[in-house]
Design an enzyme around this catalytic site. Structure first.
Site: not given
Length: 370
Positions: A136-137
């Protein structure tokens, strides 16, 4: 084309290099006399045969399908998560206004309400909310950096601290750092519930009422839009006199506008469209009278206040995590598409070079026989 004509075509190109046909992607050798040879930038060529290239292309295709599927799943979940966030905000904000209105009425009376007592701060409890999964970055990294920055700030002020970690990523992060004092490790869930929020609220309540800590701060990622989320620090206890959800600097962290997302189809592909809405709450009348004793109402509402604020933080964090995962998987899908295109180009050039080399060998053999 006959053998003699092909031989004449080859012989008419005296500068033709056989190695250039075999490996057309080979970089030209740099001039060793060039003083800037060490600093020159050149892209490395891909050294693999055609079968390995085909395997890599298939692998990239499969990866692209996985990232595309994860993007669509995150897009579907972020819609539901954001609906939960927006639907809970009016109740949460109205509850806060009611609490502060009652608290103001009790200021003139000699009443002891533990959660509203403002005492000199010696120790602060930090409730850090992270995600349970990766991919998720920088979602988890941003809130953990925010927590460490807040810990350093508290140390600079000469204050003690204790951390309550919520989420598997935060748990593993703090377990690898034993020098950070953690009171409790709690796992999150894919769907935050009031029961999960109550478990955190009970721990926070016991720490504050027993005066083990003098202030409780909630660190979570606030959902702003599909491409933006802000790590914020929300002062949970004691109650702020402003009647707002504020951070440590007294800045309101409530959102006036929200973005709604819906999945639609465009040109045969699923896309996401945005709608901006404004969250409105009912104004609380200052002349409202209470039938029961305000102390009884306040004692009944304070646990509900803790539960609602923590549940709201969990929902905001989940929506931010899903939005970050959707963005990260979208970028991964785009990168896979670009990589597949580059590998296909290399594969076609290698195949062309191989065919051309075989033709040259046939022509050279025919020319030698003649």
């Amino acid at each position: 084309m006959s053998s003699s004509n092909l031989t004449m075509w080859v012989s008419s190109k005296p500068s033709l290099d056989f190695k250039s046909f075999i490996n057309p992607l080979q970089l030209p050798t740099s001039n060793p006399s060039n003083p800037n040879h060490a600093n020159s930038k050149s892209s490395t060529s891909i050294h693999c045969n055609l079968r390995e290239l085909r395997t890599r292309i298939d692998s990239v295709k499969n990866t692209q399908k996985i990232t595309e599927a994860m993007k669509l799943v995150a897009a579907a979940k972020v819609r539901r998560a954001q609906e939960a966030v927006v639907n809970a905000r009016p109740f949460s904000e109205t509850l806060v206004e009611v609490l502060y209105s009652i608290n103001e009425q009790l200021q003139t009376e000699d009443v002891d309400v533990p959660l509203t007592n403002v005492r000199p701060v010696k120790k602060v409890a930090l409730v850090v909310v992270t995600g349970d999964r990766g991919l998720c970055g920088g979602f988890n990294n941003f809130i953990l950096k925010k927590a460490e920055a807040r810990i350093r700030e508290l140390k600079t002020l000469g204050l003690d601290y204790v951390v309550i970690s919520v989420g598997k990523k935060g748990n593993s992060y703090f377990l690898r750092r034993p020098y950070i004092l953690v009171d409790k490790f709690l796992d999150g869930s894919n769907l935050p519930t009031a029961k999960e929020a109550q478990a955190i609220a009970d721990d926070v309540f016991s720490l504050f009422v027993s005066e083990e800590v003098d202030k409780v701060e909630l660190l979570y990622t606030k959902f702003v839009s599909l491409v933006k989320s802000d790590p914020v620090i929300h002062t949970l206890l004691p109650l702020s006199p402003k009647g707002e959800i504020c951070d440590v600097n007294g800045v309101c962290v409530d959102a006036a506008e929200d973005e709604f997302f819906r999945l639609t189809t465009k040109e045969g592909k699923l896309t996401v469209e945005r709608d901006v809405i404004r969250a409105e709450t009912v104004d609380f009348s200052p002349i409202l009278q209470f039938e029961q004793d305000p102390v009884q109402i306040l004692d009944a509402l304070l646990p509900l206040y803790l539960n609602s604020q923590i549940l709201r933080a969990l929902q905001e964090s989940l929506a931010s995590e899903l939005a970050a995962r959707m963005t990260a998987m979208g970028n991964a899908t785009d990168n896979a598409s670009e990589l597949k295109k580059n590998l296909s180009r290399v594969y076609n050039r290698r195949r062309q070079a191989k065919i051309t080399g075989e033709i040259l060998e046939i022509v050279a053999g025919a020319d030698a026989l003649s």
